[in-house]
Design a protein around this motif. Structure first.
Motif, PDB file in Angstrom:
ATOM      1  N   PHE A 127      14.457  -5.156  -4.944  1.00 38.38           N
ATOM      2  CA  PHE A 127      13.456  -5.246  -3.894  1.00 38.38           C
ATOM      3  C   PHE A 127      12.397  -6.293  -4.233  1.00 38.38           C
ATOM      4  O   PHE A 127      12.042  -6.484  -5.395  1.00 38.38           O
ATOM      5  CB  PHE A 127      12.748  -3.899  -3.711  1.00 38.38           C
ATOM      6  N   TYR A 131       8.575  -4.519  -1.060  1.00 33.49           N
ATOM      7  CA  TYR A 131       9.714  -3.701  -0.618  1.00 33.49           C
ATOM      8  C   TYR A 131      10.133  -4.005   0.827  1.00 33.49           C
ATOM      9  O   TYR A 131      10.879  -3.248   1.424  1.00 33.49           O
ATOM     10  CB  TYR A 131       9.411  -2.203  -0.772  1.00 33.49           C
ATOM     11  N   LYS A 132       9.686  -5.133   1.369  1.00 33.18           N
ATOM     12  CA  LYS A 132      10.093  -5.499   2.725  1.00 33.18           C
ATOM     13  C   LYS A 132      11.398  -6.276   2.750  1.00 33.18           C
ATOM     14  O   LYS A 132      12.009  -6.440   3.809  1.00 33.18           O
ATOM     15  CB  LYS A 132       8.987  -6.298   3.405  1.00 33.18           C
ATOM     16  N   ALA A 134      15.226  -6.820   0.596  1.00 34.59           N
ATOM     17  CA  ALA A 134      16.160  -6.293  -0.393  1.00 34.59           C
ATOM     18  C   ALA A 134      17.231  -7.342  -0.643  1.00 34.59           C
ATOM     19  O   ALA A 134      17.772  -7.923   0.302  1.00 34.59           O
ATOM     20  CB  ALA A 134      16.794  -4.997   0.089  1.00 34.59           C
ATOM     21  N   HIS A 146      23.341  -0.274   3.908  1.00 38.71           N
ATOM     22  CA  HIS A 146      21.997  -0.247   4.493  1.00 38.71           C
ATOM     23  C   HIS A 146      22.112   0.534   5.790  1.00 38.71           C
ATOM     24  O   HIS A 146      22.835   0.119   6.709  1.00 38.71           O
ATOM     25  CB  HIS A 146      21.507  -1.678   4.740  1.00 38.71           C
ATOM     26  N   ARG A 148      20.223   2.818   8.951  1.00 40.60           N
ATOM     27  CA  ARG A 148      18.986   3.091   9.711  1.00 40.60           C
ATOM     28  C   ARG A 148      19.289   4.107  10.804  1.00 40.60           C
ATOM     29  O   ARG A 148      20.031   3.828  11.742  1.00 40.60           O
ATOM     30  CB  ARG A 148      18.437   1.797  10.306  1.00 40.60           C
ATOM     31  N   VAL A 206      13.542  -4.748   6.043  1.00 33.18           N
ATOM     32  CA  VAL A 206      13.539  -3.360   5.593  1.00 33.18           C
ATOM     33  C   VAL A 206      12.390  -2.608   6.263  1.00 33.18           C
ATOM     34  O   VAL A 206      11.240  -3.060   6.243  1.00 33.18           O
ATOM     35  CB  VAL A 206      13.392  -3.286   4.056  1.00 33.18           C
ATOM     36  N   ASP A 210      14.553   3.584   6.422  1.00 36.10           N
ATOM     37  CA  ASP A 210      15.835   2.972   6.076  1.00 36.10           C
ATOM     38  C   ASP A 210      16.364   3.596   4.792  1.00 36.10           C
ATOM     39  O   ASP A 210      15.591   3.939   3.887  1.00 36.10           O
ATOM     40  CB  ASP A 210      15.687   1.473   5.857  1.00 36.10           C
ATOM     41  N   PHE A 212      19.204   3.033   1.550  1.00 39.02           N
ATOM     42  CA  PHE A 212      20.135   2.194   0.811  1.00 39.02           C
ATOM     43  C   PHE A 212      20.963   3.096  -0.096  1.00 39.02           C
ATOM     44  O   PHE A 212      20.412   3.916  -0.834  1.00 39.02           O
ATOM     45  CB  PHE A 212      19.409   1.141  -0.028  1.00 39.02           C
ATOM     46  N   MET A 264      13.209   4.410   2.297  1.00 39.02           N
ATOM     47  CA  MET A 264      11.991   3.626   2.367  1.00 39.02           C
ATOM     48  C   MET A 264      10.939   4.333   3.225  1.00 39.02           C
ATOM     49  O   MET A 264      11.246   5.198   4.043  1.00 39.02           O
ATOM     50  CB  MET A 264      12.288   2.239   2.947  1.00 39.02           C
ATOM     51  N   ASN A 267       7.042   0.704   5.648  1.00 39.37           N
ATOM     52  CA  ASN A 267       7.364  -0.734   5.557  1.00 39.37           C
ATOM     53  C   ASN A 267       7.301  -1.433   6.914  1.00 39.37           C
ATOM     54  O   ASN A 267       7.674  -2.575   7.031  1.00 39.37           O
ATOM     55  CB  ASN A 267       8.755  -0.928   4.975  1.00 39.37           C
TER      56      ASN A 267
END
Length: 269
Positions: A127, A131-132, A134, A146, A148, A206, A210, A212, A264, A267
Motif C-alpha cells: 500500500f 492506503y489509497k 495498492a 480486489h 468491493r 482503493v 474494499d 483484498f 479498508m 479511504n
C-alpha cells in the motif's frame, strides 16, 4: 532439517487495534491442511495494524525445500522493501526486488545442494502511505483479489497450464476446475540461474470497505466466486469471513491453505 531464516524486524511496533484510519485489523491463515508439512509462508507473521506490505507464498509441491523457498522469498522481499522504502512505486521497483530475492535464493542453493529444485509462487500487495493505492505483483497460481461489496473488481490471472488452455479456448473455466494438470504452474521463483517474470497491477482507487484477499491454491479448493459474492459484503467483518473460509477448508482442503484478508476504511475522502 528445515532452515530457520532469521526474522526481520517488524516494519513498526504499533500495538494491534480494532482499526485505524485506513484499515481494519488484518486477518490471516497459515495452515498445514492434509499435508505432512506446511510449504506455505506468509508475511508478516505477526501483523501490525499499520503494516503496508503483505505477502503469501506457496512452496512448489514435489520440489525439495518448498518450505524454505516460500519462507525465503517472503523474508527477502520484505527485506528489500525495508531497505528501499518508497511511497509510490512501479513495476521496475518490484522487478529489482525480484532480482534481489532470486540472488538470495541462489546463494542458499549454492550452499545446499539438496535445494537445487526448490521454487515457490509469490503474491505481494504493497500500500501507499495513505492506503489509497495498492500495488500488486504475482508469480504462479496463488491469487490476489480486489473485492468491493461482493463484486470482484480485479483478480490475478494464474500462471498455469490450465489457464493457458483457457486462454487458447481449449477448455472452459468449469473444465479447468477438475483438469488433471490444474496444479501445474508455468512460472515460479526459483533463483538467479532460472529467473522468472512477474506480473504487476496498480490499483489507484482503493475505497472504504474494499477487501483484498491474497491466498494460495489450498484456499481456492473451497472458495469460489459464488461464496465471494455471498460473504464479502461491504458490512462484513473480516474475522467472520476468515472463520467461514477456515470452516470450509478444515478437513476438506487437501493442500496447505494460507491467506491474508484486508478490509479498508475511511479511504473515500
Amino acid at each position: 532439517m528445515i532452515m530457520q531464516i532469521p526474522s526481520l524486524k517488524p516494519m513498526n511496533n504499533n500495538i494491534m487495534e480494532i482499526s485505524n484510519n485506513y484499515m481494519y485489523a488484518p486477518v490471516y491463515l497459515n495452515e498445514i491442511g492434509q499435508r505432512e508439512n506446511n510449504e506455505d509462508s506468509i508475511y508478516p507473521k505477526n501483523p501490525s495494524l499499520h503494516d503496508r506490505l503483505f505477502i503469501v507464498c506457496d512452496g512448489v509441491g514435489g520440489r525439495s525445500k518448498g518450505e524454505v523457498a516460500s519462507a525465503l522469498v517472503c523474508e527477502r522481499f520484505a527485506e528489500y522493501i525495508n531497505q528501499h522504502h518508497k511511497n509510490h512505486v512501479s513495476k521496475a521497483y518490484f522487478e529489482s526486488g525480484l532480482k534481489y530475492v532470486e540472488e538470495k535464493m541462489e546463494n542458499y542453493i549454492k550452499g545446499n545442494a539438496e535445494a537445487f529444485k526448490m521454487a515457490t509462487t509469490l503474491t505481494l500487495l504493497y500500500f501507499s502511505t495513505d492506503y489509497k493505492a495498492a500495488y500488486v505483483i504475482w508469480i504462479g497460481d496463488s491469487r490476489i483479489y480486489h473485492i468491493r461489496n461482493r463484486e470482484i473488481l480485479f483478480q490475478t490471472k494464474d500462471h498455469s497450464e490450465v489457464q493457458s488452455l483457457i486462454d487458447m479456448g481449449e477448455i472452459t473455466q468449469l473444465e479447468a476446475e477438475n483438469h488433471p494438470r490444474r496444479n501445474v504452474i508455468t512460472r515460479a521463483v526459483s533463483g538467479a540461474s532460472r529467473p522468472t517474470r512477474l506480473d504487476y497491477k496498480e490499483i489507484s482507487d482503493v475505497l472504504s470497505n474494499d477487501f483484498f484477499l491474497l491466498c494460495t491454491d489450498g484456499i481456492l479448493e473451497n472458495l469460489n466466486h459464488q461464496k465471494i459474492n455471498m460473504w464479502f459484503d461491504k458490512d462484513s467483518n473480516p474475522e467472520d469471513i476468515k472463520n467461514k473460509i477456515e470452516t470450509h477448508a478444515y478437513k476438506n482442503t487437501r493442500d496447505n491453505y494460507s491467506m491474508y484478508l484486508l478490509k479498508m476504511r475511511n479511504n473515500n475522502y
